[in-house]
Design a protein around this motif. Sequence first.
Motif, mmCIF file in Angstrom:
data_model
loop_
_atom_site.group_PDB
_atom_site.id
_atom_site.type_symbol
_atom_site.label_atom_id
_atom_site.label_comp_id
_atom_site.label_asym_id
_atom_site.label_seq_id
_atom_site.Cartn_x
_atom_site.Cartn_y
_atom_site.Cartn_z
ATOM 1 N N MET A 11 0.860 -1.177 0.000
ATOM 2 C CA MET A 11 0.000 0.000 0.000
ATOM 3 C C MET A 11 0.906 1.241 0.000
ATOM 4 O O MET A 11 2.121 1.130 0.194
ATOM 5 C CB MET A 11 -0.894 -0.004 1.241
ATOM 6 N N LYS A 12 0.330 2.406 -0.233
ATOM 7 C CA LYS A 12 1.119 3.639 -0.221
ATOM 8 C C LYS A 12 1.726 3.892 1.150
ATOM 9 O O LYS A 12 2.844 4.407 1.259
ATOM 10 C CB LYS A 12 0.253 4.826 -0.635
ATOM 11 N N TYR A 61 0.243 -3.815 3.384
ATOM 12 C CA TYR A 61 0.082 -4.542 2.132
ATOM 13 C C TYR A 61 -1.403 -4.694 1.813
ATOM 14 O O TYR A 61 -2.260 -4.602 2.701
ATOM 15 C CB TYR A 61 0.744 -5.922 2.221
ATOM 16 N N VAL A 62 -1.686 -4.926 0.554
ATOM 17 C CA VAL A 62 -3.074 -5.148 0.137
ATOM 18 C C VAL A 62 -3.635 -6.335 0.923
ATOM 19 O O VAL A 62 -2.962 -7.370 1.042
ATOM 20 C CB VAL A 62 -3.135 -5.433 -1.385
ATOM 21 N N VAL A 68 -9.553 0.013 -1.622
ATOM 22 C CA VAL A 68 -8.166 -0.443 -1.498
ATOM 23 C C VAL A 68 -7.328 0.103 -2.645
ATOM 24 O O VAL A 68 -6.181 0.532 -2.453
ATOM 25 C CB VAL A 68 -8.107 -1.990 -1.471
ATOM 26 N N ASP A 105 -5.610 3.452 -2.306
ATOM 27 C CA ASP A 105 -4.465 3.551 -1.405
ATOM 28 C C ASP A 105 -3.359 2.565 -1.748
ATOM 29 O O ASP A 105 -2.387 2.435 -0.993
ATOM 30 C CB ASP A 105 -4.925 3.305 0.046
ATOM 31 N N ALA A 106 -3.493 1.856 -2.876
ATOM 32 C CA ALA A 106 -2.495 0.865 -3.269
ATOM 33 C C ALA A 106 -1.337 1.531 -3.993
ATOM 34 O O ALA A 106 -1.519 2.470 -4.777
ATOM 35 C CB ALA A 106 -3.127 -0.195 -4.162
#
Length: 418
Positions: free
Chosen positions: A238-239, A244-245, A274, A277-278
């Motif tokens: 994730m950013k 993590y996703v 999601v 913000d990925a």
Amino acid sequence: MTACGLDFGTSNTTLGVARPDGPALCALEGEETTLPSAIFFDRKGERRLGRAAVDAYVEGVEGRLMSGLKSVLGSSLIDEKTQIGSRRVAFRHVIGAYMQGVKQRAEERLGHELGAVVHGRPVHFVDGDAAADRRAEDALRVIAHEIGFREVCFQFEPIAAALDYEQHIDTEQVALIADIGGGTSDFSIVRLSPERRRLIERGKDILANDGVHIGGTDFDRVLALRSVTPLLGHNSPMKRAGLYVPSSYFHDIATWHRINRLYDPKVLTEVRQVRRDAAQPELIDRLIRAIEERRGHALVGAVEKAKIRLASEPHTRLALDWMGEGVAVELSDEDLAERTGALASRISGRIAACLALAGLKAGDIDALFLTGGSTRLAHVRRAIIGELPDARVIEGDTFGSVGIGLSIEAGRRFGPAA
């Protein structure tokens, strides 16, 4: 009353009867005696079974495909409802619809009603949970009665395979039966002989039963998670550093009986959030597309086919053109063995437990009888055979041995079909 033996498997189903001239499996789809354990409901609520169900899904017919139904038994899903068209239907009724269709097809072939059934069952529907195991068998019994069977009894699937093998021997022997199917791996140690096969009561000849809830669909799941779902964003960051996703979406899309959970509109809303913000939103776009276009079963089906090819070929290519031009995964039999080796080890590890239950050593086993589709996987075979290096290896009918054995058992308990 005509009785049948019914092998309702995670991946395939067979049904057979004992005739005076020997047991025989019924053709359930055209001339095929195996019927994929899949059901498709179109928008009108009409159902299609087996290969026709899968074909309708692949061809894009609007509706709902459900497969791997046996995996629901023993889980909390059996008492839950799922959306089919405009209705919410209990999973046990979905299984009942599939089983009713199998029964009807067999009756049409035979020309008369089937009143009794010997159902195959794994040694453990659920590992380490006797209460859940009883609930699974009870659910299957209730379903069998609901679709019209007046008499219902059960036999362990590896014992059924042993009855098939026993037809072909001319000396007494102690055999270990390894039935590695779509959802479970089951082992039985049985004393067999030409004289014993005439007996109806064989309890004293069953020296041990053991098993583990691992089968071909688990190999599909692990191979998908290790090789394919990373292309959809699995394990991608994730950013925000250190995040993590969420992995649950990928476990659902890689597990046959959980795929339909992804198609709840709430899930798609979550995944879109999601994506925002990925760190690699283009990967999540592929996941969104897979959900929107309901590609889950086709994706895992493609992984399963790649796995099957690797049982006879050293390399294969899993094309994923819908993700983008030229997107593909190159796989080898060594990749399969490395990525699913832990599953093979857990399966073969149950042989020692089975020997201990029987009070025997590996050298006491005369024959190792292999059946079930996953015995075709080279590393699974090696792991099993390695536990019994001195035993004679016998190849059973990969998909038919259990059904034939259940048919023999049905004839013994209820008499042969006319």
